[in-house]
Scaffold this motif. Sequence first.
Motif, PDB file in Angstrom:
ATOM      1  N   ASP A  48     -13.261 -18.992 -19.715  1.00  0.00           N
ATOM      2  CA  ASP A  48     -11.962 -19.537 -20.154  1.00  0.00           C
ATOM      3  C   ASP A  48     -10.836 -19.323 -19.142  1.00  0.00           C
ATOM      4  OD1 ASP A  48     -11.910 -16.806 -20.534  1.00  0.00           O
ATOM      5  OD2 ASP A  48     -10.730 -16.910 -22.379  1.00  0.00           O
ATOM      6  N   THR A  50     -11.347 -20.364 -15.853  1.00  0.00           N
ATOM      7  CA  THR A  50     -11.864 -21.081 -14.685  1.00  0.00           C
ATOM      8  C   THR A  50     -11.132 -22.397 -14.427  1.00  0.00           C
ATOM      9  OG1 THR A  50     -13.501 -22.215 -16.044  1.00  0.00           O
ATOM     10  CG2 THR A  50     -14.205 -20.185 -14.953  1.00  0.00           C
ATOM     11  N   THR A  62      -3.874 -12.323  -9.766  1.00  0.00           N
ATOM     12  CA  THR A  62      -3.363 -11.359 -10.748  1.00  0.00           C
ATOM     13  C   THR A  62      -4.016  -9.987 -10.566  1.00  0.00           C
ATOM     14  OG1 THR A  62      -2.968 -13.150 -12.327  1.00  0.00           O
ATOM     15  CG2 THR A  62      -3.070 -10.923 -13.238  1.00  0.00           C
ATOM     16  N   TYR A  87       3.858 -11.923  -1.959  1.00  0.00           N
ATOM     17  CA  TYR A  87       2.496 -11.785  -1.432  1.00  0.00           C
ATOM     18  C   TYR A  87       2.018 -13.085  -0.834  1.00  0.00           C
ATOM     19  CZ  TYR A  87       1.350 -12.926  -6.430  1.00  0.00           C
ATOM     20  OH  TYR A  87       1.283 -13.431  -7.692  1.00  0.00           O
TER      21      TYR A  87
ATOM     22  N   SER B  17      -7.892 -34.234 -14.833  1.00  0.00           N
ATOM     23  CA  SER B  17      -8.372 -33.009 -14.191  1.00  0.00           C
ATOM     24  C   SER B  17      -7.695 -31.790 -14.814  1.00  0.00           C
ATOM     25  CB  SER B  17      -8.104 -33.060 -12.686  1.00  0.00           C
ATOM     26  OG  SER B  17      -8.362 -31.803 -12.101  1.00  0.00           O
ATOM     27  N   GLN B  21      -9.294 -28.242 -16.928  1.00  0.00           N
ATOM     28  CA  GLN B  21      -9.130 -26.856 -16.457  1.00  0.00           C
ATOM     29  C   GLN B  21      -9.143 -25.885 -17.620  1.00  0.00           C
ATOM     30  OE1 GLN B  21      -5.881 -25.598 -14.230  1.00  0.00           O
ATOM     31  NE2 GLN B  21      -6.729 -26.232 -12.288  1.00  0.00           N
ATOM     32  N   ALA B  22     -10.103 -24.992 -17.653  1.00  0.00           N
ATOM     33  CA  ALA B  22     -10.133 -24.017 -18.742  1.00  0.00           C
ATOM     34  C   ALA B  22      -8.914 -23.103 -18.710  1.00  0.00           C
ATOM     35  CB  ALA B  22     -11.414 -23.196 -18.672  1.00  0.00           C
ATOM     36  N   VAL B  23      -8.530 -22.667 -17.525  1.00  0.00           N
ATOM     37  CA  VAL B  23      -7.513 -21.618 -17.448  1.00  0.00           C
ATOM     38  C   VAL B  23      -6.165 -22.066 -17.990  1.00  0.00           C
ATOM     39  CG1 VAL B  23      -6.792 -22.082 -15.061  1.00  0.00           C
ATOM     40  CG2 VAL B  23      -6.537 -19.782 -15.994  1.00  0.00           C
ATOM     41  N   THR B  26      -6.293 -22.111 -21.710  1.00  0.00           N
ATOM     42  CA  THR B  26      -6.218 -20.732 -22.189  1.00  0.00           C
ATOM     43  C   THR B  26      -4.781 -20.214 -22.164  1.00  0.00           C
ATOM     44  OG1 THR B  26      -8.457 -20.342 -21.378  1.00  0.00           O
ATOM     45  CG2 THR B  26      -7.117 -18.386 -21.809  1.00  0.00           C
ATOM     46  N   ARG B  46       4.726 -15.642 -23.213  1.00  0.00           N
ATOM     47  CA  ARG B  46       3.705 -15.028 -24.069  1.00  0.00           C
ATOM     48  C   ARG B  46       3.649 -13.539 -23.810  1.00  0.00           C
ATOM     49  NH1 ARG B  46      -1.829 -18.108 -23.532  1.00  0.00           N
ATOM     50  NH2 ARG B  46      -2.405 -15.995 -24.181  1.00  0.00           N
ATOM     51  N   GLN B  47       3.858 -12.784 -24.872  1.00  0.00           N
ATOM     52  CA  GLN B  47       3.868 -11.322 -24.781  1.00  0.00           C
ATOM     53  C   GLN B  47       2.565 -10.784 -24.176  1.00  0.00           C
ATOM     54  OE1 GLN B  47       6.545  -9.407 -25.454  1.00  0.00           O
ATOM     55  NE2 GLN B  47       5.293  -7.778 -24.591  1.00  0.00           N
ATOM     56  N   ASP B  48       1.452 -11.459 -24.472  1.00  0.00           N
ATOM     57  CA  ASP B  48       0.159 -10.908 -24.030  1.00  0.00           C
ATOM     58  C   ASP B  48      -0.138 -11.160 -22.545  1.00  0.00           C
ATOM     59  OD1 ASP B  48      -0.155 -13.636 -24.399  1.00  0.00           O
ATOM     60  OD2 ASP B  48      -2.206 -13.461 -25.144  1.00  0.00           O
ATOM     61  N   LEU B  49       0.802 -11.796 -21.843  1.00  0.00           N
ATOM     62  CA  LEU B  49       0.618 -12.004 -20.398  1.00  0.00           C
ATOM     63  C   LEU B  49       1.682 -11.254 -19.598  1.00  0.00           C
ATOM     64  CD1 LEU B  49      -0.167 -15.830 -20.434  1.00  0.00           C
ATOM     65  CD2 LEU B  49      -1.806 -13.946 -20.335  1.00  0.00           C
ATOM     66  N   THR B  50       2.248 -10.229 -20.200  1.00  0.00           N
ATOM     67  CA  THR B  50       3.371  -9.539 -19.544  1.00  0.00           C
ATOM     68  C   THR B  50       2.962  -8.241 -18.856  1.00  0.00           C
ATOM     69  OG1 THR B  50       3.885  -8.328 -21.574  1.00  0.00           O
ATOM     70  CG2 THR B  50       5.069 -10.400 -21.207  1.00  0.00           C
ATOM     71  N   GLY B  58       1.153 -12.698 -11.355  1.00  0.00           N
ATOM     72  CA  GLY B  58      -0.067 -13.491 -11.194  1.00  0.00           C
ATOM     73  C   GLY B  58      -0.107 -14.710 -12.118  1.00  0.00           C
ATOM     74  N   ILE B  59       0.511 -14.609 -13.270  1.00  0.00           N
ATOM     75  CA  ILE B  59       0.551 -15.741 -14.207  1.00  0.00           C
ATOM     76  C   ILE B  59       1.558 -16.792 -13.721  1.00  0.00           C
ATOM     77  CG2 ILE B  59       0.948 -16.427 -16.610  1.00  0.00           C
ATOM     78  CD1 ILE B  59      -1.577 -14.638 -16.114  1.00  0.00           C
ATOM     79  N   THR B  62      -0.185 -18.540 -11.108  1.00  0.00           N
ATOM     80  CA  THR B  62      -1.199 -19.465 -11.620  1.00  0.00           C
ATOM     81  C   THR B  62      -0.588 -20.835 -11.915  1.00  0.00           C
ATOM     82  OG1 THR B  62      -2.420 -17.616 -12.598  1.00  0.00           O
ATOM     83  CG2 THR B  62      -2.937 -19.810 -13.444  1.00  0.00           C
ATOM     84  N   SER B  66      -1.041 -24.333  -9.699  1.00  0.00           N
ATOM     85  CA  SER B  66      -1.519 -25.568 -10.332  1.00  0.00           C
ATOM     86  C   SER B  66      -0.576 -26.725 -10.042  1.00  0.00           C
ATOM     87  CB  SER B  66      -1.639 -25.385 -11.851  1.00  0.00           C
ATOM     88  OG  SER B  66      -2.859 -24.749 -12.166  1.00  0.00           O
TER      89      SER B  66
END
Lengths: 144, 144, 144, 144
Positions: A48, A50, A62, A87, B17, B21-23, B26, B46-50, B58-59, B62, B66
């Motif tokens: 998930d 990828t 990350t 970076y 495309s 993309q799964a990512v 997600t 999103r709290q869960d990506l902090t 890194g998020i 991402t 993209s």
Amino acid sequence: MPFEPRDPAFEARVRASFTRQAVTTTLQATMTRVEPGEVEIELPFRQDLTQHGYLHAGIITTIVDSACGYAAYSLMAAQAEVLTVEYKVNFLAPAQGERFIARGRVTRAGRTLTVCAGEVVALQEGREALIATMLTTMMAVQGK
Amino acid sequence: MPFEPRDPAFEARVRASFTRQAVTTTLQATMTRVEPGEVEIELPFRQDLTQHGYLHAGIITTIVDSACGYAAYSLMAAQAEVLTVEYKVNFLAPAQGERFIARGRVTRAGRTLTVCAGEVVALQEGREALIATMLTTMMAVQGK
Amino acid sequence: MPFEPRDPAFEARVRASFTRQAVTTTLQATMTRVEPGEVEIELPFRQDLTQHGYLHAGIITTIVDSACGYAAYSLMAAQAEVLTVEYKVNFLAPAQGERFIARGRVTRAGRTLTVCAGEVVALQEGREALIATMLTTMMAVQGK
Amino acid sequence: MPFEPRDPAFEARVRASFTRQAVTTTLQATMTRVEPGEVEIELPFRQDLTQHGYLHAGIITTIVDSACGYAAYSLMAAQAEVLTVEYKVNFLAPAQGERFIARGRVTRAGRTLTVCAGEVVALQEGREALIATMLTTMMAVQGK
């Protein structure tokens, strides 16, 4: 690596901070090694995260950003926080494998800025392939 | 932006495309704009990506990777695939906000390599703040 | 550019520092524009600084690093000095032309760190071609 | 370094190309080592290439770009030329010393793109100090 940590309790401090990070918990990354100026983080392959079947470049980034950030943090004073200033990452091979290991290592630790080198390897059937290399600047922020 | 897409159906190709993309699924990112050489991707907070309460570097990377990748891809021939060769990101301000918009724009489209500039802004109570800037090299891979 | 210089005498300070630089005198570069957060430096083509007949990437970098460094410096306090922390440059086209203009522009000016974007254009028979793009971090060092 | 050069006459080819470079002659740089995928270039300190008494960042970059470019070139086919796609450099300490050694080393050699790591050390009274670290992408151009 001839680094002398300023905070003798550096390992506990690094591990506690990593545990508090929501994002690495969400990604299911684990911290597999903590030395003064050197940190290793591992991530299992996850479908998930990828793109075209390979782990997305941003996810690779990350974990190696975390490895480098914590490598820098391991050498900082106890009350400091670490911020990523910038970076650069080169992607060398497709991110395929059962799991991925990101290694961060301090190149030069300054009072304010720390420069680190990072790399990510993919593990597949016992073989290790270098898939990314990072050069980054981290900053110590005097705390809270 | 004076770019002439080689593939007239570029927008459908880019959006298809992105959907595969799964990512980005997600992460719950959405593609909010596709022009020749220019793409915009949006991500809710999103709290869960902090990390420390801010979206992780890194998020952020991402989504702007993209956006830049698809900006490059929008100008490529129909059968090409796009790969991230490398990128460099500077983080300018803490990633706090209700949502984030990543913008990717082609600086120079070559036969093999495409150079893009990207930026990420955070939106909070109607105000926009620049939080990251990217410079990246993408590569066209002649396809499948 | 909505930058407010802290030092009202910024232009004289920037130009005086540029004049003291041995390397830019040696290269015969001239400073053609100084605004708050924005500087332009010009270099004539010189056969003795070439590789394969084109101006060497390192020389292109020298002038755009100077343009960015002085753009950052123009916004600093009167007694500060500026240091290049790091930069990344993409080369977009061969450095051929009668002369080259490097433009540096502040993206974000912080208390310690300033992020700048730079570009270099080549001029040939009245036409301008973008040949390089830079993303860089500069640091203010409190003086002497 | 387990690199196998494609061209057995790589060393002569590298040294001949270096000798033809106008810029390194102008700077009085010398090539002190050529191995497959690894090149070393030396530069004496020169007052006329300084800024604030230190060798200018752009000059440091010029020699480490050359070292990395020739490291990549040493592994290329006999008729290829090498181009610098992009680089990122971190400056770690002031460039002071009697002479400077730039080392370029191939990290990954691809068909089109080669990624290299470079570093520059300053030598002063027999001691070596790391002053810069580079991460760069080089491109093989099928020749003339």
